[in-house]
Design an enzyme around this catalytic site. Sequence first.
Site, PDB file in Angstrom:
ATOM      1  N   ILE A   5     -18.836 -10.474 -27.605  1.00 49.00           N
ATOM      2  CA  ILE A   5     -20.163  -9.944 -27.944  1.00 49.00           C
ATOM      3  C   ILE A   5     -20.117  -8.427 -27.794  1.00 49.00           C
ATOM      4  CG2 ILE A   5     -22.624  -9.929 -27.323  1.00 49.00           C
ATOM      5  CD1 ILE A   5     -22.203 -12.743 -26.096  1.00 49.00           C
ATOM      6  N   ASP A  56     -16.120   0.487 -27.690  1.00 47.43           N
ATOM      7  CA  ASP A  56     -17.023   1.343 -28.471  1.00 47.43           C
ATOM      8  C   ASP A  56     -16.740   1.054 -29.933  1.00 47.43           C
ATOM      9  OD1 ASP A  56     -18.214   3.368 -29.966  1.00 47.43           O
ATOM     10  OD2 ASP A  56     -17.838   4.906 -28.451  1.00 47.43           O
ATOM     11  N   ASN A  83     -23.140  -7.479 -32.380  1.00 47.78           N
ATOM     12  CA  ASN A  83     -24.541  -7.262 -31.995  1.00 47.78           C
ATOM     13  C   ASN A  83     -24.902  -5.781 -31.865  1.00 47.78           C
ATOM     14  OD1 ASN A  83     -27.153  -7.869 -30.355  1.00 47.78           O
ATOM     15  ND2 ASN A  83     -25.896  -6.622 -28.987  1.00 47.78           N
ATOM     16  N   TYR A 152     -31.245   2.877 -41.209  1.00 43.32           N
ATOM     17  CA  TYR A 152     -31.134   1.549 -40.576  1.00 43.32           C
ATOM     18  C   TYR A 152     -31.132   0.439 -41.624  1.00 43.32           C
ATOM     19  CZ  TYR A 152     -32.230  -2.334 -37.412  1.00 43.32           C
ATOM     20  OH  TYR A 152     -32.217  -3.520 -36.715  1.00 43.32           O
ATOM     21  N   LYS A 156     -28.023  -2.205 -42.741  1.00 41.25           N
ATOM     22  CA  LYS A 156     -28.082  -3.663 -42.588  1.00 41.25           C
ATOM     23  C   LYS A 156     -27.870  -4.353 -43.944  1.00 41.25           C
ATOM     24  CE  LYS A 156     -28.939  -3.909 -38.092  1.00 41.25           C
ATOM     25  NZ  LYS A 156     -27.969  -4.440 -37.132  1.00 41.25           N
ATOM     26  N   THR A 187     -36.961  -5.433 -26.758  1.00 35.92           N
ATOM     27  CA  THR A 187     -35.761  -4.774 -26.214  1.00 35.92           C
ATOM     28  C   THR A 187     -36.063  -3.276 -26.281  1.00 35.92           C
ATOM     29  OG1 THR A 187     -34.785  -4.519 -28.407  1.00 35.92           O
ATOM     30  CG2 THR A 187     -34.220  -6.549 -27.223  1.00 35.92           C
TER      31      THR A 187
HETATM   32  P1  NDP Z   1     -30.889  -2.176 -27.986  1.00 37.43           P
HETATM   33  O1  NDP Z   1     -31.144  -0.769 -28.423  1.00 37.43           O
HETATM   34  O2  NDP Z   1     -31.742  -2.757 -26.926  1.00 37.43           O
HETATM   35  O3  NDP Z   1     -29.354  -2.337 -27.554  1.00 37.43           O
HETATM   36  C1  NDP Z   1     -28.343  -1.868 -28.405  1.00 37.43           C
HETATM   37  C2  NDP Z   1     -26.991  -2.201 -27.823  1.00 37.43           C
HETATM   38  O4  NDP Z   1     -25.996  -1.697 -28.728  1.00 37.43           O
HETATM   39  C3  NDP Z   1     -26.738  -1.531 -26.460  1.00 37.43           C
HETATM   40  O5  NDP Z   1     -25.985  -2.394 -25.644  1.00 37.43           O
HETATM   41  C4  NDP Z   1     -25.902  -0.322 -26.845  1.00 37.43           C
HETATM   42  O6  NDP Z   1     -25.056   0.171 -25.813  1.00 37.43           O
HETATM   43  C5  NDP Z   1     -25.057  -0.937 -27.960  1.00 37.43           C
HETATM   44  N1  NDP Z   1     -24.370   0.087 -28.753  1.00 37.43           N
HETATM   45  C6  NDP Z   1     -24.900   1.128 -29.434  1.00 37.43           C
HETATM   46  N2  NDP Z   1     -23.906   1.880 -29.966  1.00 37.43           N
HETATM   47  C7  NDP Z   1     -22.734   1.286 -29.613  1.00 37.43           C
HETATM   48  C8  NDP Z   1     -21.368   1.575 -29.848  1.00 37.43           C
HETATM   49  N3  NDP Z   1     -20.978   2.663 -30.539  1.00 37.43           N
HETATM   50  N4  NDP Z   1     -20.418   0.731 -29.352  1.00 37.43           N
HETATM   51  C9  NDP Z   1     -20.781  -0.369 -28.639  1.00 37.43           C
HETATM   52  N5  NDP Z   1     -22.061  -0.674 -28.340  1.00 37.43           N
HETATM   53  C10 NDP Z   1     -23.017   0.141 -28.830  1.00 37.43           C
HETATM   54  O7  NDP Z   1     -30.994  -3.057 -29.323  1.00 37.43           O
HETATM   55  P2  NDP Z   1     -31.327  -4.615 -29.517  1.00 37.43           P
HETATM   56  O8  NDP Z   1     -30.742  -5.395 -28.424  1.00 37.43           O
HETATM   57  O9  NDP Z   1     -32.754  -4.738 -29.842  1.00 37.43           O
HETATM   58  O10 NDP Z   1     -30.535  -4.880 -30.888  1.00 37.43           O
HETATM   59  C11 NDP Z   1     -29.411  -5.742 -30.977  1.00 37.43           C
HETATM   60  C12 NDP Z   1     -29.156  -6.010 -32.449  1.00 37.43           C
HETATM   61  O11 NDP Z   1     -30.310  -6.656 -33.030  1.00 37.43           O
HETATM   62  C13 NDP Z   1     -28.929  -4.733 -33.273  1.00 37.43           C
HETATM   63  O12 NDP Z   1     -27.910  -4.953 -34.218  1.00 37.43           O
HETATM   64  C14 NDP Z   1     -30.279  -4.538 -33.970  1.00 37.43           C
HETATM   65  O13 NDP Z   1     -30.153  -3.811 -35.173  1.00 37.43           O
HETATM   66  C15 NDP Z   1     -30.718  -5.973 -34.197  1.00 37.43           C
HETATM   67  N6  NDP Z   1     -32.157  -6.148 -34.392  1.00 37.43           N
HETATM   68  C16 NDP Z   1     -33.041  -5.941 -33.367  1.00 37.43           C
HETATM   69  C17 NDP Z   1     -34.402  -6.147 -33.561  1.00 37.43           C
HETATM   70  C18 NDP Z   1     -35.401  -5.975 -32.465  1.00 37.43           C
HETATM   71  O14 NDP Z   1     -36.619  -6.253 -32.697  1.00 37.43           O
HETATM   72  N7  NDP Z   1     -35.011  -5.541 -31.275  1.00 37.43           N
HETATM   73  C19 NDP Z   1     -34.942  -6.576 -34.872  1.00 37.43           C
HETATM   74  C20 NDP Z   1     -33.931  -6.755 -35.881  1.00 37.43           C
HETATM   75  C21 NDP Z   1     -32.604  -6.558 -35.623  1.00 37.43           C
HETATM   76  P3  NDP Z   1     -25.508   1.445 -24.864  1.00 37.43           P
HETATM   77  O15 NDP Z   1     -26.358   0.894 -23.763  1.00 37.43           O
HETATM   78  O16 NDP Z   1     -24.205   1.998 -24.407  1.00 37.43           O
HETATM   79  O17 NDP Z   1     -26.276   2.393 -25.746  1.00 37.43           O
END
Ligand code: NDP
Length: 231
Positions: A5, A56, A83, A152, A156, A187
């Site tokens: 993940i 990353d 994710n 964004y 997607k 989130t």
């Molecule tokens: P968050 O912003 O809460 O979390 C994003 C996560 O992605 C964090 O763990 C962050 O790590 C990680 N991340 C960002 N950049 C990188 C990188 N370069 N390498 C590795 N990890 C990275 O987002 P959500 O949990 O809400 O989103 C999860 C997925 O769901 C995403 O793909 C989002 O587009 C999708 N989504 C979310 C929705 C929502 O309502 N929340 C709706 C539709 C889609 P770090 O802490 O280091 O920044």
Amino acid sequence: MRILITGANRGLGLALSQVGAEKGHHILAGVRDFQKSTENLTQSEIYKSISLLPLDVTDEESVSSAANTVNENYGTIDAIINNAGVLLERDKQIEDLDLDQVKATFDVNFFGPIRVVKHFLPLLMMGDRSSIINISSEAGSMSNAYGGDYAYASSKTALNMFTQQLNQYVKSKNINVYSIHPGWIKTDMGGDRAPGNPVVTAKGIFDIIEGKGEIESGNVFITYEGQSMPL
Ligand code: NDP
């Protein structure tokens, strides 16, 4: 199952890791910054089946080195959940768009999953119980374009095309490939007003991975409940 993940330290990635561990899966939790909030992944005995993995998704060397580590320690995996995602330039109109931020968005949301699949596909078990899940968004649906979130939404849409192409490529190997809309969930990205709970979404995604969920056939773009989404 052993499941990779990305972006596992918070939000949906954290919920997926915790739900997966509670279900008895071995979670390879990809985290880009170990200084930041990994304690949620390791704080409880229940989560002892979570292994932290520096990852990353914007750095191909980091992805390749993570794949080597997994290969050396475990050999194979059963599922990949792409994710990690970012939502940059929110509410900016085209006239004000910062192109560097658009590129940064694609680097995580689109090139990230490509890098991960490139390096982890050779470790994926072949067979109908293995899956590649790309976490997408309804924002990527071309037929529902709403005149905003250029970076964004486009990233997607591109991710959905990657899912389609990949699905054709691995079809003969019986690997399930989906782009999943997780719903609008609470989130950091979704915000406090979001109606959805990431744990509920995570459970739906595990039903799909475990082959328990009903999936409307013929479409690779689905909701976390298995319903078809318009491309
Ligand atoms: P968050 O912003 O809460 O979390 C994003 C996560 O992605 C964090 O763990 C962050 O790590 C990680 N991340 C960002 N950049 C990188 C990188 N370069 N390498 C590795 N990890 C990275 O987002 P959500 O949990 O809400 O989103 C999860 C997925 O769901 C995403 O793909 C989002 O587009 C999708 N989504 C979310 C929705 C929502 O309502 N929340 C709706 C539709 C889609 P770090 O802490 O280091 O920044």
